[in-house]
Design a protein around this motif. Structure first.
Motif, PDB file in Angstrom:
ATOM      1  N   LEU A 133       0.839  -1.184   0.000  1.00 50.55           N
ATOM      2  CA  LEU A 133       0.000   0.000   0.000  1.00 50.55           C
ATOM      3  C   LEU A 133       0.879   1.240   0.000  1.00 50.55           C
ATOM      4  O   LEU A 133       1.883   1.303   0.712  1.00 50.55           O
ATOM      5  CB  LEU A 133      -0.919   0.026   1.229  1.00 50.55           C
ATOM      6  CG  LEU A 133      -1.946  -1.101   1.351  1.00 50.55           C
ATOM      7  CD1 LEU A 133      -2.794  -0.880   2.607  1.00 50.55           C
ATOM      8  CD2 LEU A 133      -2.835  -1.173   0.122  1.00 50.55           C
ATOM      9  N   ALA A 134       0.496   2.211  -0.814  1.00 49.24           N
ATOM     10  CA  ALA A 134       1.140   3.524  -0.818  1.00 49.24           C
ATOM     11  C   ALA A 134       0.044   4.537  -0.510  1.00 49.24           C
ATOM     12  O   ALA A 134      -0.925   4.639  -1.251  1.00 49.24           O
ATOM     13  CB  ALA A 134       1.784   3.815  -2.172  1.00 49.24           C
ATOM     14  N   VAL A 135       0.184   5.246   0.607  1.00 45.40           N
ATOM     15  CA  VAL A 135      -0.833   6.218   0.998  1.00 45.40           C
ATOM     16  C   VAL A 135      -0.507   7.560   0.355  1.00 45.40           C
ATOM     17  O   VAL A 135       0.595   8.088   0.514  1.00 45.40           O
ATOM     18  CB  VAL A 135      -0.916   6.347   2.530  1.00 45.40           C
ATOM     19  CG1 VAL A 135      -1.925   7.422   2.921  1.00 45.40           C
ATOM     20  CG2 VAL A 135      -1.301   5.012   3.153  1.00 45.40           C
ATOM     21  N   GLY A 136      -1.467   8.085  -0.391  1.00 43.41           N
ATOM     22  CA  GLY A 136      -1.264   9.360  -1.081  1.00 43.41           C
ATOM     23  C   GLY A 136      -2.407   9.607  -2.045  1.00 43.41           C
ATOM     24  O   GLY A 136      -3.402   8.892  -2.035  1.00 43.41           O
ATOM     25  N   ASN A 137      -2.264  10.596  -2.896  1.00 48.77           N
ATOM     26  CA  ASN A 137      -3.275  10.879  -3.914  1.00 48.77           C
ATOM     27  C   ASN A 137      -2.629  11.598  -5.085  1.00 48.77           C
ATOM     28  O   ASN A 137      -1.443  11.972  -5.024  1.00 48.77           O
ATOM     29  CB  ASN A 137      -4.437  11.692  -3.328  1.00 48.77           C
ATOM     30  CG  ASN A 137      -3.981  13.012  -2.758  1.00 48.77           C
ATOM     31  OD1 ASN A 137      -3.564  13.902  -3.497  1.00 48.77           O
ATOM     32  ND2 ASN A 137      -4.064  13.169  -1.439  1.00 48.77           N
ATOM     33  N   VAL A 138      -3.384  11.815  -6.137  1.00 52.11           N
ATOM     34  CA  VAL A 138      -2.807  12.351  -7.370  1.00 52.11           C
ATOM     35  C   VAL A 138      -2.461  13.837  -7.264  1.00 52.11           C
ATOM     36  O   VAL A 138      -1.822  14.373  -8.176  1.00 52.11           O
ATOM     37  CB  VAL A 138      -3.751  12.112  -8.571  1.00 52.11           C
ATOM     38  CG1 VAL A 138      -3.930  10.621  -8.820  1.00 52.11           C
ATOM     39  CG2 VAL A 138      -5.096  12.796  -8.378  1.00 52.11           C
ATOM     40  N   THR A 139      -2.862  14.499  -6.197  1.00 47.70           N
ATOM     41  CA  THR A 139      -2.476  15.905  -6.006  1.00 47.70           C
ATOM     42  C   THR A 139      -1.233  16.029  -5.137  1.00 47.70           C
ATOM     43  O   THR A 139      -0.716  17.129  -4.952  1.00 47.70           O
ATOM     44  CB  THR A 139      -3.625  16.704  -5.362  1.00 47.70           C
ATOM     45  OG1 THR A 139      -3.853  16.245  -4.029  1.00 47.70           O
ATOM     46  CG2 THR A 139      -4.904  16.560  -6.173  1.00 47.70           C
ATOM     47  N   ASP A 140      -0.749  14.915  -4.606  1.00 49.05           N
ATOM     48  CA  ASP A 140       0.400  14.876  -3.697  1.00 49.05           C
ATOM     49  C   ASP A 140       1.635  14.444  -4.486  1.00 49.05           C
ATOM     50  O   ASP A 140       1.912  13.256  -4.618  1.00 49.05           O
ATOM     51  CB  ASP A 140       0.092  13.901  -2.557  1.00 49.05           C
ATOM     52  CG  ASP A 140       1.278  13.643  -1.639  1.00 49.05           C
ATOM     53  OD1 ASP A 140       2.252  14.422  -1.687  1.00 49.05           O
ATOM     54  OD2 ASP A 140       1.233  12.650  -0.884  1.00 49.05           O
ATOM     55  N   THR A 141       2.381  15.412  -4.985  1.00 48.57           N
ATOM     56  CA  THR A 141       3.505  15.081  -5.862  1.00 48.57           C
ATOM     57  C   THR A 141       4.610  14.317  -5.129  1.00 48.57           C
ATOM     58  O   THR A 141       5.218  13.414  -5.709  1.00 48.57           O
ATOM     59  CB  THR A 141       4.087  16.353  -6.510  1.00 48.57           C
ATOM     60  OG1 THR A 141       4.418  17.296  -5.488  1.00 48.57           O
ATOM     61  CG2 THR A 141       3.065  16.989  -7.456  1.00 48.57           C
ATOM     62  N   GLU A 142       4.858  14.668  -3.886  1.00 51.05           N
ATOM     63  CA  GLU A 142       5.885  13.947  -3.126  1.00 51.05           C
ATOM     64  C   GLU A 142       5.463  12.506  -2.880  1.00 51.05           C
ATOM     65  O   GLU A 142       6.266  11.579  -2.998  1.00 51.05           O
ATOM     66  CB  GLU A 142       6.159  14.667  -1.794  1.00 51.05           C
ATOM     67  CG  GLU A 142       6.883  15.990  -1.937  1.00 51.05           C
ATOM     68  CD  GLU A 142       8.241  15.846  -2.627  1.00 51.05           C
ATOM     69  OE1 GLU A 142       8.967  14.856  -2.320  1.00 51.05           O
ATOM     70  OE2 GLU A 142       8.573  16.688  -3.472  1.00 51.05           O
ATOM     71  N   GLY A 143       4.191  12.307  -2.531  1.00 47.88           N
ATOM     72  CA  GLY A 143       3.692  10.958  -2.314  1.00 47.88           C
ATOM     73  C   GLY A 143       3.746  10.121  -3.582  1.00 47.88           C
ATOM     74  O   GLY A 143       4.042   8.927  -3.529  1.00 47.88           O
ATOM     75  N   LEU A 144       3.469  10.750  -4.729  1.00 45.48           N
ATOM     76  CA  LEU A 144       3.545  10.032  -6.001  1.00 45.48           C
ATOM     77  C   LEU A 144       4.978   9.606  -6.308  1.00 45.48           C
ATOM     78  O   LEU A 144       5.205   8.488  -6.796  1.00 45.48           O
ATOM     79  CB  LEU A 144       3.001  10.906  -7.135  1.00 45.48           C
ATOM     80  CG  LEU A 144       1.489  11.081  -7.187  1.00 45.48           C
ATOM     81  CD1 LEU A 144       1.111  12.098  -8.267  1.00 45.48           C
ATOM     82  CD2 LEU A 144       0.793   9.748  -7.462  1.00 45.48           C
TER      83      LEU A 144
END
Length: 295
Positions: free
Chosen positions: A46-57
């Motif tokens: 699992l990777a927690v994040g979303n498409v607006t979170d550039t660092e998380g991506l």
């Protein structure tokens, strides 16, 4: 390693078990751990994040060979606009994939995506597809018509309209808008072929084996649900203010303004598009609605 965005959504709920069964190593992008708990693939990362979170991506892309980008919204809510999620969000995923050296990028587009900005939802999907096409990545884009199957949003909207008023079902306009409903299992089969390397550099419009009108699809849903109701056709100009009010007042209206406008665009391709492009025959609508018996 395959990264799947929108891993808790409708398409992913059918795709992830198939990928898992085929032995693929999966990483699922989810907005929180509660979403991750619904993923039906034991052992998937699992990777927690979303498409607006550039660092998380960027973090989610580490070691990834293939991206399957499924995130999109068909209804705007709060700060989550079509532009923010379907356009900028897709560009963010494209940028992160390119920076990470991802080898394959598979994007879920939509049949009827339009360069005309008057159709805000369809236009946002068109802009997202353009971002993928211009990415420089080895991409494939699937453009399905409306989908049916357990959890399908379009079908759920139709069911809400059926159950909204006793004895009658309102139809916006003449009911002659043409659709080409495709079973989610067949959409998944197309995506799996893209994962295997087919349709590189192509955008593939797909639909089921039959082109039907909106009214005919509604008839099939009523039949599957075992319900008989009087259909009442309401001219689109009269429906427009009603849809606008429902769009503002209800969190989950039977139809949103974006969906209402989208019905002006024909949602069809060649009847044999799946067979010609992917080598198998898709399921007819009537054969895939058994799950609606208790709806």
């Amino acid at each position: 390693m395959i990264l799947i965005t929108g891993a808790s959504g409708f398409v992913a709920s059918h795709l992830i078990p198939r990928l898992h069964k085929d032995g693929h190593q999966l990483r699922c992008l989810v907005t929180n751990e509660a979403e991750g708990a619904r993923i039906q693939a034991p052992g998937a990362e699992l990777a927690v994040g979303n498409v607006t979170d550039t660092e998380g991506l960027r973090a989610a892309m580490a070691g990834v060979d293939t991206v399957i980008h499924l995130v999109a919204i068909i209804r705007e809510f709060g700060p989550n606009t079509y532009h923010k999620i379907n356009v900028v969000g897709t560009q963010n995923v494209v940028n992160a994939a390119r920076d990470a050296g991802v080898k394959r990028f598979i994007h879920m587009g939509i049949l009827g995506a339009s360069p005309d900005p008057r159709y805000t939802y369809l236009h946002s999907k068109w802009l997202g597809m353009e971002a993928v096409k211009n990415s420089g990545l080895d991409y494939s884009i699937l453009q399905p018509s409306v989908m049916f199957g357990q959890g399908a949003g379009f079908v759920a909207s139709l069911i809400r309209s059926v159950n909204m008023v006793p004895f009658i079902v309102p139809i916006a306009g003449d009911g002659k808008s043409r659709l080409q409903p495709i079973w989610i299992g067949d959409v998944v089969s197309c995506v799996l072929k893209m994962v295997a390397g087919e349709k590189s550099g192509e955008s593939c419009p797909v639909g089921g084996p039959e082109i039907v009108t909106y009214e005919t699809m509604l008839d099939e849903l009523l039949r599957a649900m075992g319900k008989k109701k009087l259909k009442v056709k309401i001219p689109r100009p009269l429906m427009l203010p009603v849809v606008a009010v429902m769009d503002k007042l209800f969190a989950n209206p039977p139809i949103s303004m974006g969906e209402f406008k989208s019905m002006e665009i024909e949602n069809t391709t060649e009847p044999d598009a799946v067979e010609n492009q992917f080598g198998f025959k898709p399921m007819p609508l009537r054969d895939g609605l058994g799950y609606l018996k208790k709806a």
